[in-house]
Scaffold this active site. Structure first.
Site, PDB file in Angstrom:
ATOM      1  N   LYS A  37     -69.800 145.194-147.364  1.00 23.01           N
ATOM      2  CA  LYS A  37     -70.714 146.256-147.782  1.00 23.01           C
ATOM      3  C   LYS A  37     -71.418 146.865-146.567  1.00 23.01           C
ATOM      4  CE  LYS A  37     -74.350 142.814-148.582  1.00 23.01           C
ATOM      5  NZ  LYS A  37     -75.098 142.059-149.618  1.00 23.01           N
ATOM      6  N   ARG A 136     -83.496 139.731-159.843  1.00 24.94           N
ATOM      7  CA  ARG A 136     -82.955 141.027-159.418  1.00 24.94           C
ATOM      8  C   ARG A 136     -82.022 141.464-160.542  1.00 24.94           C
ATOM      9  NH1 ARG A 136     -80.211 141.339-153.436  1.00 24.94           N
ATOM     10  NH2 ARG A 136     -78.495 140.305-154.512  1.00 24.94           N
ATOM     11  N   HIS A 168     -76.446 134.844-157.710  1.00 28.75           N
ATOM     12  CA  HIS A 168     -76.753 134.922-156.282  1.00 28.75           C
ATOM     13  C   HIS A 168     -77.950 134.014-155.985  1.00 28.75           C
ATOM     14  CE1 HIS A 168     -76.358 136.795-152.374  1.00 28.75           C
ATOM     15  NE2 HIS A 168     -77.590 137.282-152.379  1.00 28.75           N
ATOM     16  N   ARG A 224     -68.695 133.915-151.215  1.00 28.80           N
ATOM     17  CA  ARG A 224     -68.832 135.329-150.831  1.00 28.80           C
ATOM     18  C   ARG A 224     -69.545 135.476-149.492  1.00 28.80           C
ATOM     19  NH1 ARG A 224     -71.443 135.309-155.952  1.00 28.80           N
ATOM     20  NH2 ARG A 224     -73.348 135.812-154.795  1.00 28.80           N
ATOM     21  N   TYR A 270     -93.636 157.238-124.251  1.00 29.03           N
ATOM     22  CA  TYR A 270     -94.670 157.792-125.135  1.00 29.03           C
ATOM     23  C   TYR A 270     -95.857 156.840-125.276  1.00 29.03           C
ATOM     24  CZ  TYR A 270     -91.223 161.206-126.832  1.00 29.03           C
ATOM     25  OH  TYR A 270     -90.312 162.215-126.935  1.00 29.03           O
ATOM     26  N   CYS A 317     -87.664 155.532-127.554  1.00 30.66           N
ATOM     27  CA  CYS A 317     -87.664 156.939-127.967  1.00 30.66           C
ATOM     28  C   CYS A 317     -86.514 157.171-128.954  1.00 30.66           C
ATOM     29  CB  CYS A 317     -87.485 157.851-126.761  1.00 30.66           C
ATOM     30  SG  CYS A 317     -88.584 157.478-125.370  1.00 30.66           S
ATOM     31  N   MET A 318     -86.301 158.418-129.346  1.00 29.74           N
ATOM     32  CA  MET A 318     -85.237 158.683-130.319  1.00 29.74           C
ATOM     33  C   MET A 318     -83.842 158.415-129.740  1.00 29.74           C
ATOM     34  SD  MET A 318     -84.346 162.088-132.567  1.00 29.74           S
ATOM     35  CE  MET A 318     -85.935 162.180-133.364  1.00 29.74           C
ATOM     36  N   ASP A 319     -83.660 158.756-128.465  1.00 28.38           N
ATOM     37  CA  ASP A 319     -82.319 158.680-127.881  1.00 28.38           C
ATOM     38  C   ASP A 319     -82.238 157.793-126.661  1.00 28.38           C
ATOM     39  OD1 ASP A 319     -81.441 161.027-129.560  1.00 28.38           O
ATOM     40  OD2 ASP A 319     -83.036 161.938-128.366  1.00 28.38           O
TER      41      ASP A 319
END
Ligand SMILES: *Cc1c(COP(=O)(O)O)cnc(C)c1O
Length: 380
Positions: A37, A136, A168, A224, A270, A317-319
């Site tokens: 998954k 669940r 589960h 599993r 930052y 940072c983002m990148d």
């Protein structure tokens, strides 16, 4: 791809296959459903599914019905696939047509599956899900006798074939198995209720990786495993991946794009949450939260550069993010974020610990922007 993107996730399919044999050896008399998954926990679903089949997996498991339909196209007709998450109005008819086993743990799901099977004129293969303690999905244990008789009627009418009964485990990753014992007791009761209704179950299944590795009494007809196939521990505080004989399937690295030296008292990234205490060499690593590198890695997560352990410095940072650089390495050299402990690298489990989560989340969150390079064999 690696020419355009300086970061890469190397996926070792031989390690994946070796980990599958570790799981198989731990549950030697049970079948194995390889869980792929969430894009195989970020490792690439099609590649890992094919490697699992090559290694003799009996089933493939994916959470979402949409993932199951894509997986069927990836592996072709034949391999058994189970899916367990779909909402009312989902295309269950497509799943039945694609020969996908469906989990049924509510009455609306049973109705939807029966209606789709009738429309197709072909029985649906289902696994009845019982909630033994996750709170669940799944039928409540006290409802199982009544549900079983309804299901049995549908089976006799040719609408469904009940292949499995499953549940589960909530606490199988902790030392001390009291709650697991409780869940086994409830599962046994459900098993007896279903048998009493006249339903013959081919596959009882309960254990994920932690049950597979640590609770033999939960193995039943099939296990599993998910996380252990990727070479991570279900609970590194109990046993590390290396102690379990597992090898990390993913190694994440990037080529540094900048190196520089800054004075004492220099604020980094930052918000300047890091300020240098002395002259410091910095390397810029072109990975950021846009690639799934958690911002909580700021200032804490381990990185290996030039064979030495260093750390993220300042905010992610983002990148990109920065690391303290040892001498002799710079732009063009590789920064290793995580991989196998045997290769001298921090593991995804180490990253999880550093940033307050688990290895599962570290690898699963890795962004689609990072190219995956596959190594090893998927030949049968
Ligand atoms: C994810 C999942 C698994 C695999 O769990 P791991 O802890 O990764 O081994 C097994 N069964 C179900 C129902 C799951 O959702």
């Amino acid at each position: 791809m690696t020419m355009s993107y300086p970061a890469r996730a190397d996926i070792d399919l031989d390690a994946f296959r070796a980990n599958l044999s570790v799981a198989r050896a731990a549950a030697a008399t049970s079948k194995v459903m390889a869980i792929v998954k969430a894009d195989a926990y970020g490792h690439g679903r099609a590649e890992c599914a094919r490697a699992a089949l090559a290694e003799g997996a009996d089933y493939l498991g994916v959470a979402q019905l949409g993932e199951a339909l894509e997986l069927r196209r990836e592996v072709g007709a034949g391999p058994r696939i189970l899916t367990w998450i779909y909402a009312p109005m989902a295309p269950v008819q497509d799943a039945i047509e694609a020969d996908i086993d469906l989990s049924v743990g509510t009455l609306w799901a049973l109705d939807a599956v029966v209606a789709a099977a009738r429309a197709l004129g072909r029985p649906a293969r289902i696994h009845l899900k019982v909630d033994t303690g996750m709170s669940r999905g799944g039928f409540c244990p006290e409802d199982v006798p009544e549900v079983a008789s309804i299901v049995r009627a549908h089976e006799l009418a040719g609408d469904v074939v009940v292949v499995g009964l499953w549940s589960h485990l909530a606490r199988a990753d902790e030392p001390g198995g009291e709650f697991t014992d409780t869940q086994v007791t409830r599962f046994e009761r459900a098993r007896a209720d279903v048998a009493r209704a006249g339903i013959e179950i081919e596959l009882h299944h309960l254990a994920a990786s932690s049950g597979t590795l640590w609770h033999p009494e939960t193995h039943y007809d099939m296990v599993r495993p998910g996380i252990c196939l990727y070479g991570l521990s279900p609970n590194p505080a109990w046993a590390t991946a290396a102690e379990l004989g597992l090898r990390a399937a993913m190694t994440l690295s990037a080529t540094m794009i900048v190196d520089r030296e800054v004075e004492a008292g220099t604020g980094i990234s930052y918000g300047h949450i890091a300020v240098t205490e002395a002259r410091t060499r910095l390397g810029v690593v072109p990975l950021g939260y846009g690639d799934g590198i958690d911002r909580k890695a700021s200032n804490v997560a381990p990185v290996v550069v030039g064979g030495q352990r260093t750390r993220v410095i300042g905010r992610v940072c983002m990148d990109q993010f920065m690391v303290r650089l040892p001498g002799g390495v710079g732009a063009g050299d590789t920064a290793w974020l995580f991989g196998d402990a045997g290769a001298g690298l921090p593991t995804a489990d180490d990253w999880g610990e550093a940033i307050g989560t688990i290895g599962y989340e570290v690898v699963t969150r890795l962004g689609a922007r990072v190219p995956r390079n596959y190594h090893g064999s998927v030949e049968r």
